[in-house]
Design an enzyme around this catalytic site. Structure first.
Site, short mmCIF file in Angstrom:
data_model
loop_
_atom_site.label_atom_id
_atom_site.label_comp_id
_atom_site.label_asym_id
_atom_site.label_seq_id
_atom_site.Cartn_x
_atom_site.Cartn_y
_atom_site.Cartn_z
N CYS A 74 -27.20 -9.52 18.06
CA CYS A 74 -26.42 -9.73 19.27
C CYS A 74 -26.87 -8.77 20.36
O CYS A 74 -27.81 -8.02 20.21
CB CYS A 74 -24.93 -9.50 18.98
SG CYS A 74 -24.35 -10.39 17.52
N ILE A 93 -24.76 -15.30 12.56
CA ILE A 93 -25.55 -15.23 11.33
C ILE A 93 -24.66 -15.27 10.10
O ILE A 93 -24.91 -16.00 9.15
CB ILE A 93 -26.42 -13.95 11.30
CG1 ILE A 93 -27.33 -13.88 12.55
CG2 ILE A 93 -27.24 -13.89 10.02
CD1 ILE A 93 -28.39 -14.94 12.62
#
Length: 614
Positions: A2, A53
């Site tokens: 991120c 994820i």
């Protein structure tokens, strides 16, 4: 994987502007296109872009604890989050998600600043604790994930990328002349410094504690600084196998498609081999090459065929290089003069069509003694014991002129700290003095790293220096930025800190023996890989820039570097640039040319004044 950012005013009566958090966040949306969020309350604000994820539905950030007094933004993966989750539940903590992010929140509540010691993974995160009035910022042990910050008398700002900080109004864009000198010597700038005077990188293994009184930095981890262990080869092989297998199993955890980069070299081949050994089905592998001798596609194909992977190949051309360089410089954030950024950018773009996570082999050379220059520097240790080494070196250097032979001749008779400045050396001190109009030798971060390990044997010192400088500030910057440019998470199992700590204590004879580099890892790989892969000469991540800058890209390089509006007119000697371009026709100077092209494009992009916003 991120992008995070945030802002904190030291004055508790001053409120953070939500639109500023959003601007900082939006400019790095490529780091997380799946979701985003902000938290703003009083003098603290956090921003977040998410690449999903793990726990695809429950991992929204900023994330809070049960009573919303502790908030976090987190970039990375905590590979031991499940065991950490169980431990924290046993201690009475209540979880609302199964994400690794929430495990950090409760670890902070349980352990405070020592929560980082519980984490196994790659991470950069910031926690705002409203009750304690503390902003806590941390970066992983090896520097796999980035963290930049800027502070003045009024505020503290942090972000995953430097370009986010440049969205903060009033942040100066003044070039750090000492850092530029280091860039010319190394091809990258070493933490805590950046290319800008006003910005800093949080070094690997460090935390920052920010309060309304200011901020302090603390180191929580370092490489072992012990003499090599006395371990037998069979015992070392067994331990390497156990640690590597454990690390790779942890790195395979994901709720999205996963694959591996495969160069055809030993490191990436070991990763793929172990994936196959652990029973990973339908392994997707990705390789890049060229229509030239530098291409390693045949070796990558050999490994792919050996393990029957779902293999994908891409070829790169000089035209693609010229078109993509400005994009690479923008995504890279700071100037990093590593030609391997070009194929890595395209490889990540290519792989992202098929997977969201890719495994790679970074770190193996630093851990197991894989760089050929280590072997050369150890040879100097023997030669320099001769009484006439230094005068002979001076004589050879004078005869050799401005060539690589001169560079190596000058090293005769000098100690390791003088000879070896890391893998990524670019211009010699003498060349920098001629080239750089404002030469500033005051910054020498490599010398600072040597200062921590001076009591160790030569190979351990070189490995320590590279793990503290070259790895986090070149290799891992390149890996992070080029993969995140395409919203791809890149994982590096060799850099599991348990494996790193073990390898750091290995004796020289298990790393370099009889001229064989990476001896122990090659022995480990023998039952799994073809010998042609294990024992072929190391190439790194070759790029045919030598040929390109003599042919297809010769005019491009000359026009860019000698442009009156370019960086050469501000900082560099035009005469030396012309000499460099001319020398390349006789001796390969492509790495230097590429690094100067990167610097030129970076200055054009990032030193321009910030736009006036209505």
């Amino acid at each position: 994987m991120c992008g995070i950012n945030g802002l904190f005013y030291f004055d508790p009566a001053r409120n953070v502007e939500p639109e500023m958090i959003d601007r900082m966040r939006a400019i790095v949306r490529h780091r997380g296109p799946d979701d985003h969020g902000t938290y703003v309350r009083g003098n603290a604000g956090l921003g977040f872009n998410r690449l999903s994820i793990i726990d695809l539905s429950g991992g929204h950030q900023p994330m809070a604890n049960e009573d919303e007094t502790v908030w976090i933004v987190f970039n990375g993966e905590i590979y031991n989050f499940e065991s950490l989750h169980r431990d924290l539940v046993a201690r009475g903590h209540v979880f609302r998600t199964r994400s690794d992010t929430e495990a950090i929140v409760h670890a902070w509540e349980e352990y405070g600043e020592k929560c980082v010691e519980q984490l196994r993974g790659m991470f950069a995160f910031a926690i705002w604790d409203e009750r304690r009035r503390v902003l806590f910022v941390a970066r992983d042990r090896l520097g796999i994930k980035p963290l930049y910050y800027y502070a003045d008398e009024d505020r503290f700002a942090f972000a995953s990328e430097l370009k986010s900080l440049l969205e903060v109004p009033g942040m100066p864009r003044e070039l750090d002349t000492a850092a530029l000198g280091e860039y010319l010597r190394r091809r990258y700038v070493i933490a805590p410094h950046t290319i800008l005077k006003s910005a800093r990188k949080l070094p690997p293994g460090h935390t920052l504690t920010v309060t309304e009184k200011g901020f302090t930095s603390k180191q929580y981890w370092d490489l072992p600084l012990e003499e090599p262990s006395d371990i037998s080869e069979p015992e070392a092989l067994a331990k390497t196998s156990a640690l590597f297998e454990e690390a790779l199993r942890l790195h395979l955890v994901a709720d999205v498609p996963l694959g591996a980069f495969l160069s055809g070299g030993l490191d990436s081949s070991c990763v793929v081999a172990l994936m196959a050994k652990l029973g990973v089905a339908d392994i997707k592998t990705f390789s890049i090459g060229y229509d030239s001798a530098e291409s390693e596609l045949p070796y990558a194909r050999m490994v792919a065929d050996h393990f029957h992977t779902d293999h994908h190949e891409l070829r790169l051309t000089p035209v693609a290089f010229r078109e993509i360089l400005p994009k690479i410089v923008w995504f890279m954030d700071e100037p990093v003069g590593d030609t391997a950024s070009v194929p890595l950018y395209y490889l990540a773009q290519f792989a992202r069509r098929h997977v969201t996570v890719a495994l790679s082999g970074e770190g193996s050379d630093e851990l197991f003694g894989g760089y050929p220059i280590y072997r050369r520097m150890l040879a100097y240790e023997r030669v320099n014991q001769l009484p006439l080494a230094q005068p002979v070196g001076r004589m050879l250097a004078a005869v050799a002129g401005d060539t690589k032979l001169s560079k190596y001749a000058e090293m005769l008779g000098h100690p390791l700290e003088w000879r070896y400045g890391g893998v990524g050396g670019l211009f010699s001190a003498r060349q920098v003095h001629r080239l750089y109009l404002a030469a500033d030798p005051s910054l020498n971060s490599v010398a600072a790293a040597y200062g921590n390990c001076g009591h160790l044997p030569a190979l351990q010192r070189m490995s320590y220096v590279d793990l503290k400088t070259w790895l986090p500030d070149d290799l891992l910057v390149k890996a992070d930025r080029m993969s995140m440019a395409h919203s791809l998470e890149l994982r590096v199992p060799f850099l599991d800190h348990h494996l790193v700590e073990f390898a750091a204590r290995l004796p020289r004879k298990l790393k370099i023996r009889g001229g064989v580099t990476k001896y122990l890892l090659k022995k480990w790989a023998e039952p799994l890989l073809p010998r042609d892969i294990i024992y072929r000469p190391k190439k790194g991540f070759p790029v045919p820039t030598k040929t390109w800058f003599r042919n297809d890209l010769s005019g491009f390089a000359r026009e860019t570097l000698l442009d009156s509006a370019g960086v050469s007119r501000q900082f560099l000697s035009t005469a030396e640039l012309e000499h460099l371009l001319d020398m390349h026709e006789r001796e390969d100077r492509s790495e230097q040319i590429y690094s100067l092209l990167v610097l030129d494009h970076w200055c054009r992009e990032f030193l321009k004044p910030a736009p006036v916003r209505s």
